[in-house]
Motif scaffolding. Structure first.
Motif, PDB file in Angstrom:
ATOM      1  N   PRO A  32       0.820  -1.224   0.000  1.00  0.00           N
ATOM      2  CA  PRO A  32       0.000   0.000   0.000  1.00  0.00           C
ATOM      3  C   PRO A  32       0.852   1.271   0.000  1.00  0.00           C
ATOM      4  N   SER A  33       0.309   2.331  -0.574  1.00  0.00           N
ATOM      5  CA  SER A  33       0.993   3.628  -0.558  1.00  0.00           C
ATOM      6  C   SER A  33      -0.049   4.718  -0.730  1.00  0.00           C
ATOM      7  N   ASN A  34       0.370   5.947  -0.413  1.00  0.00           N
ATOM      8  CA  ASN A  34      -0.513   7.108  -0.576  1.00  0.00           C
ATOM      9  C   ASN A  34       0.274   8.268  -1.164  1.00  0.00           C
ATOM     10  N   ALA A  35       0.899   8.041  -2.287  1.00  0.00           N
ATOM     11  CA  ALA A  35       1.712   9.101  -2.893  1.00  0.00           C
ATOM     12  C   ALA A  35       0.836  10.309  -3.218  1.00  0.00           C
ATOM     13  N   HIS A  36       1.332  11.488  -2.875  1.00  0.00           N
ATOM     14  CA  HIS A  36       0.600  12.733  -3.149  1.00  0.00           C
ATOM     15  C   HIS A  36       1.630  13.857  -3.213  1.00  0.00           C
ATOM     16  N   HIS A  47      12.927   5.195   0.697  1.00  0.00           N
ATOM     17  CA  HIS A  47      13.250   4.288  -0.407  1.00  0.00           C
ATOM     18  C   HIS A  47      13.409   5.051  -1.721  1.00  0.00           C
ATOM     19  N   ASN A  48      12.577   6.049  -1.919  1.00  0.00           N
ATOM     20  CA  ASN A  48      12.574   6.857  -3.130  1.00  0.00           C
ATOM     21  C   ASN A  48      12.398   8.307  -2.682  1.00  0.00           C
ATOM     22  N   PRO A  49      13.463   9.096  -2.733  1.00  0.00           N
ATOM     23  CA  PRO A  49      13.376  10.456  -2.182  1.00  0.00           C
ATOM     24  C   PRO A  49      12.359  11.337  -2.883  1.00  0.00           C
ATOM     25  N   LEU A  50      11.915  10.922  -4.084  1.00  0.00           N
ATOM     26  CA  LEU A  50      10.869  11.675  -4.771  1.00  0.00           C
ATOM     27  C   LEU A  50       9.498  11.418  -4.157  1.00  0.00           C
ATOM     28  N   GLY A  51       9.397  10.357  -3.381  1.00  0.00           N
ATOM     29  CA  GLY A  51       8.128  10.039  -2.717  1.00  0.00           C
ATOM     30  C   GLY A  51       7.039   9.611  -3.682  1.00  0.00           C
ATOM     31  N   LYS A  52       7.431   9.040  -4.811  1.00  0.00           N
ATOM     32  CA  LYS A  52       6.437   8.693  -5.834  1.00  0.00           C
ATOM     33  C   LYS A  52       6.250   7.190  -5.960  1.00  0.00           C
TER      34      LYS A  52
END
Ligand code: GSH
Length: 200
Positions: A32-36, A47-52
Motif C-alpha cells: 500500500p501507498s498514498n503518494a501525493h 526508499h525513493n526520495p521523490l516520494g512517488k
C-alpha cells in the motif's frame, strides 16, 4: 519482488501490465501507498526520495524507480522482448516517452482538479496540459499503422495513457476526434494484461 501500489496510478499500472506480459505478475507483491505531491507519503521517501509510485523492491534488495527503469528491469529479468534491440529500440523508447508524456500532462491536469485549492486554479494551464494529450493523440492517429500488431514498452505506455484518460477525463471524449487510435485501442485493451485488475 514488491512494488508500492496505488490502484489508480497509471505508472504503477504500466509496470503491472509489463509484468503480466512477461509472465511475472504473480511474483510481484503489492504494497500500500498514498503518494501525493502535497501531503507526501513519508513512508516512501526513505526508499525513493521523490516520494512517488511506482517504487520497486527487487529480491536482492535493490530499490528501483521510476516506471521506465522498473519495466526495463522486469524485461531483463524475464529475457523479454518488450525493449527491442537495434534501431527499433529508439523508436520504441520514443513511443514510451510519448505515452508517458501524455500521462505526465494528464496527471498535472488531474492535480489541478483535485489537489490545488479552487481559488488558485488556472484553467488555461489545465487546458494546456490536456492539449498536450490532444496533439499527441493526433500524432498517434497519423502514424497508427506503426502500432499495428505491436506489444512492447511503447504500446504499453500508450495503452496505459489511454486507460488513464478514460479513468479521469471521460469528458475529454478523445475517441470522437481520434477514431483510428480508438480502433487500435479497442483491440489492444482486450489483451489479458490490459484487462487484468489489481488490488491490495
Ligand atoms: N515518471 C514517473 C512518474 C510517477 C508519478 O508521478 N507517480 C504519481 C502517482 S500516479 C506520484 O507518485 N505522485 C506523487 C507526487 O507527485 O509527489 C514514473 O514513470 O514512474
Amino acid at each position: 519482488m514488491k512494488i508500492l501500489f496505488s490502484p489508480n496510478s497509471p505508472y504503477v499500472r504500466k509496470c503491472l501490465v509489463t509484468a503480466h506480459e512477461l509472465g511475472l505478475a504473480d511474483r510481484l507483491q503489492l504494497l500500500p501507498s498514498n503518494a501525493h505531491p502535497v501531503q507526501r507519503d513519508q513512508q516512501i521517501i526513505p526508499h525513493n526520495p521523490l516520494g512517488k509510485v511506482p517504487t520497486f523492491f527487487a529480491d536482492d534488495g535493490m530499490v528501483l524507480y521510476d516506471s521506465r527503469v522498473i519495466c526495463e528491469y522486469l524485461n531483463d529479468l524475464a529475457h523479454g522482448a518488450l525493449f527491442p534491440a537495434g534501431p527499433q529500440r529508439w523508436e520504441t523508447l520514443t513511443l514510451q516517452s510519448l505515452g508517458d508524456g501524455i500521462l505526465d500532462a494528464a496527471l498535472l491536469a488531474r492535480y489541478e482538479d483535485v489537489a490545488r485549492p479552487e481559488p488558485l486554479r488556472w484553467s488555461a494551464w489545465r487546458a494546456g496540459q490536456l492539449d498536450k494529450a490532444e496533439t499527441s493523440l493526433a500524432h498517434l492517429g497519423a502514424h497508427v499503422q506503426s502500432l499495428a500488431g505491436r506489444v512492447d514498452i511503447g504500446t504499453i505506455a500508450v495503452g496505459c495513457a489511454l486507460w488513464y484518460l478514460d479513468l479521469r477525463f471521460a469528458d475529454f471524449a478523445w475517441r470522437e476526434r481520434h477514431a483510428a487510435v480508438a480502433d487500435w485501442y479497442a483491440a489492444y485493451s482486450e489483451r489479458p494484461s490490459m484487462r487484468a485488475q489489481w488490488q491490495l
